[in-house]
Design a protein around this motif. Sequence first.
Motif, mmCIF file in Angstrom:
data_model
loop_
_atom_site.group_PDB
_atom_site.id
_atom_site.type_symbol
_atom_site.label_atom_id
_atom_site.label_comp_id
_atom_site.label_asym_id
_atom_site.label_seq_id
_atom_site.Cartn_x
_atom_site.Cartn_y
_atom_site.Cartn_z
ATOM 1 N N CYS A 294 0.852 -1.196 0.000
ATOM 2 C CA CYS A 294 0.000 0.000 0.000
ATOM 3 C C CYS A 294 0.882 1.238 0.000
ATOM 4 O O CYS A 294 1.848 1.320 0.759
ATOM 5 N N LEU A 295 0.534 2.173 -0.857
ATOM 6 C CA LEU A 295 1.229 3.458 -0.889
ATOM 7 C C LEU A 295 0.187 4.574 -0.939
ATOM 8 O O LEU A 295 -0.832 4.450 -1.622
ATOM 9 N N ALA A 296 0.475 5.643 -0.235
ATOM 10 C CA ALA A 296 -0.434 6.792 -0.216
ATOM 11 C C ALA A 296 -0.295 7.591 -1.501
ATOM 12 O O ALA A 296 0.820 7.994 -1.862
ATOM 13 N N PRO A 297 -1.390 7.843 -2.214
ATOM 14 C CA PRO A 297 -1.293 8.561 -3.487
ATOM 15 C C PRO A 297 -1.192 10.078 -3.352
ATOM 16 O O PRO A 297 -0.803 10.761 -4.288
ATOM 17 N N HIS A 298 -1.569 10.636 -2.219
ATOM 18 C CA HIS A 298 -1.503 12.087 -1.981
ATOM 19 C C HIS A 298 -2.180 12.880 -3.104
ATOM 20 O O HIS A 298 -1.571 13.748 -3.730
ATOM 21 N N THR A 299 -3.447 12.573 -3.369
ATOM 22 C CA THR A 299 -4.196 13.295 -4.400
ATOM 23 C C THR A 299 -5.206 14.232 -3.756
ATOM 24 O O THR A 299 -5.731 13.949 -2.671
ATOM 25 N N ASP A 300 -5.466 15.323 -4.425
ATOM 26 C CA ASP A 300 -6.485 16.272 -3.978
ATOM 27 C C ASP A 300 -7.853 15.663 -4.290
ATOM 28 O O ASP A 300 -8.157 15.359 -5.443
ATOM 29 N N THR B 122 -20.444 15.350 -11.293
ATOM 30 C CA THR B 122 -21.401 14.363 -10.807
ATOM 31 C C THR B 122 -20.704 13.392 -9.847
ATOM 32 O O THR B 122 -19.476 13.241 -9.908
ATOM 33 N N PRO B 123 -21.462 12.719 -8.986
ATOM 34 C CA PRO B 123 -20.846 11.738 -8.089
ATOM 35 C C PRO B 123 -20.080 10.664 -8.850
ATOM 36 O O PRO B 123 -18.969 10.291 -8.471
ATOM 37 N N SER B 124 -20.661 10.167 -9.940
ATOM 38 C CA SER B 124 -19.999 9.140 -10.737
ATOM 39 C C SER B 124 -18.689 9.660 -11.319
ATOM 40 O O SER B 124 -17.647 9.005 -11.229
ATOM 41 N N ALA B 125 -18.728 10.837 -11.910
ATOM 42 C CA ALA B 125 -17.529 11.427 -12.520
ATOM 43 C C ALA B 125 -16.451 11.680 -11.471
ATOM 44 O O ALA B 125 -15.261 11.454 -11.722
ATOM 45 N N LEU B 126 -16.844 12.121 -10.286
ATOM 46 C CA LEU B 126 -15.882 12.385 -9.219
ATOM 47 C C LEU B 126 -15.213 11.084 -8.766
ATOM 48 O O LEU B 126 -13.983 11.022 -8.646
ATOM 49 N N ALA B 127 -16.006 10.042 -8.530
ATOM 50 C CA ALA B 127 -15.436 8.759 -8.092
ATOM 51 C C ALA B 127 -14.468 8.214 -9.137
ATOM 52 O O ALA B 127 -13.370 7.763 -8.807
ATOM 53 N N ILE B 128 -14.855 8.278 -10.409
ATOM 54 C CA ILE B 128 -14.002 7.785 -11.496
ATOM 55 C C ILE B 128 -12.714 8.596 -11.594
ATOM 56 O O ILE B 128 -11.620 8.042 -11.690
ATOM 57 N N ARG B 129 -12.839 9.918 -11.550
ATOM 58 C CA ARG B 129 -11.656 10.774 -11.664
ATOM 59 C C ARG B 129 -10.678 10.523 -10.519
ATOM 60 O O ARG B 129 -9.465 10.414 -10.724
ATOM 61 N N LEU B 130 -11.210 10.403 -9.298
ATOM 62 C CA LEU B 130 -10.328 10.217 -8.146
ATOM 63 C C LEU B 130 -9.683 8.830 -8.136
ATOM 64 O O LEU B 130 -8.503 8.705 -7.783
ATOM 65 N N ALA B 131 -10.425 7.797 -8.518
ATOM 66 C CA ALA B 131 -9.833 6.451 -8.581
ATOM 67 C C ALA B 131 -8.679 6.434 -9.573
ATOM 68 O O ALA B 131 -7.602 5.890 -9.290
ATOM 69 N N GLN B 132 -8.895 7.057 -10.727
ATOM 70 C CA GLN B 132 -7.842 7.085 -11.742
ATOM 71 C C GLN B 132 -6.669 7.964 -11.308
ATOM 72 O O GLN B 132 -5.508 7.603 -11.509
ATOM 73 N N ALA B 133 -6.958 9.098 -10.682
ATOM 74 C CA ALA B 133 -5.884 9.991 -10.224
ATOM 75 C C ALA B 133 -5.013 9.312 -9.163
ATOM 76 O O ALA B 133 -3.785 9.441 -9.172
ATOM 77 N N LYS B 134 -5.649 8.572 -8.256
ATOM 78 C CA LYS B 134 -4.880 7.862 -7.227
ATOM 79 C C LYS B 134 -3.981 6.796 -7.857
ATOM 80 O O LYS B 134 -2.803 6.690 -7.517
ATOM 81 N N ALA B 135 -4.550 6.012 -8.753
ATOM 82 C CA ALA B 135 -3.760 4.970 -9.416
ATOM 83 C C ALA B 135 -2.623 5.589 -10.228
ATOM 84 O O ALA B 135 -1.491 5.108 -10.198
ATOM 85 N N GLN B 136 -2.918 6.661 -10.944
ATOM 86 C CA GLN B 136 -1.910 7.292 -11.801
ATOM 87 C C GLN B 136 -0.768 7.892 -10.979
ATOM 88 O O GLN B 136 0.395 7.818 -11.378
#
Length: 192
Positions: free
Chosen positions: A26-32, A40-54
């Motif tokens: 486990c590593l902390a992604p440190h994303t905003d 939208t809730p869906s767009a936010l969840a998708i954007r944040l999941a991808q930003a953390k992984a990236q």
Amino acid sequence: MSTLILASTSVYRRALLERLRIPFQCLAPHTDESPLAHETPSALAIRLAQAKAQAIANMHPQAWVIGSDQVVDCQGQLLGKPGNHERAVAQLQSMRGQVVKFHTAVCVIAPHFCEVRNVITEVLFKNLSDATIESYLRAEEPYDCAGSAKSEGLGISLLEYIRSDDPTALVGLPLITTLQLLKQSGFPLPLQ
């Protein structure tokens, strides 16, 4: 050997991924995690999941990285982790008697692979009294959980139903979807 990294410090996501008996770190992604205007809730969840992984994939380009995020939609209002008792009371009061949608997105990034999916879980909260809300929060203190209730614990007593194609999504990481994405990406899975 393939390296698997969970882009999260969530104890809930870690415990879920441990169920698969695959070595990972486990590593902390440190994303905003601030929502964008009109997101939208869906767009936010998708954007944040991808930003953390990236964020983690940028540091470990040869690894398989899992990012996930959950956003709660209560009648158009976004709810996050309450952080304290007072906000948890307000969240549960706003959700009583309501069908609430939990958007749990998961992203897998690997060499030459990037895919993200959103799993929606519908939860009907009981028409909770203030006394029930207070008793529950004092017993479980779910201040680090989006929506202020732990369905895997005593919080299940607050619910009329849970509807989802991926039952672990509500806890924070949709394992069925995660396994599908890992398989698609070419990650060597047990029992495959």
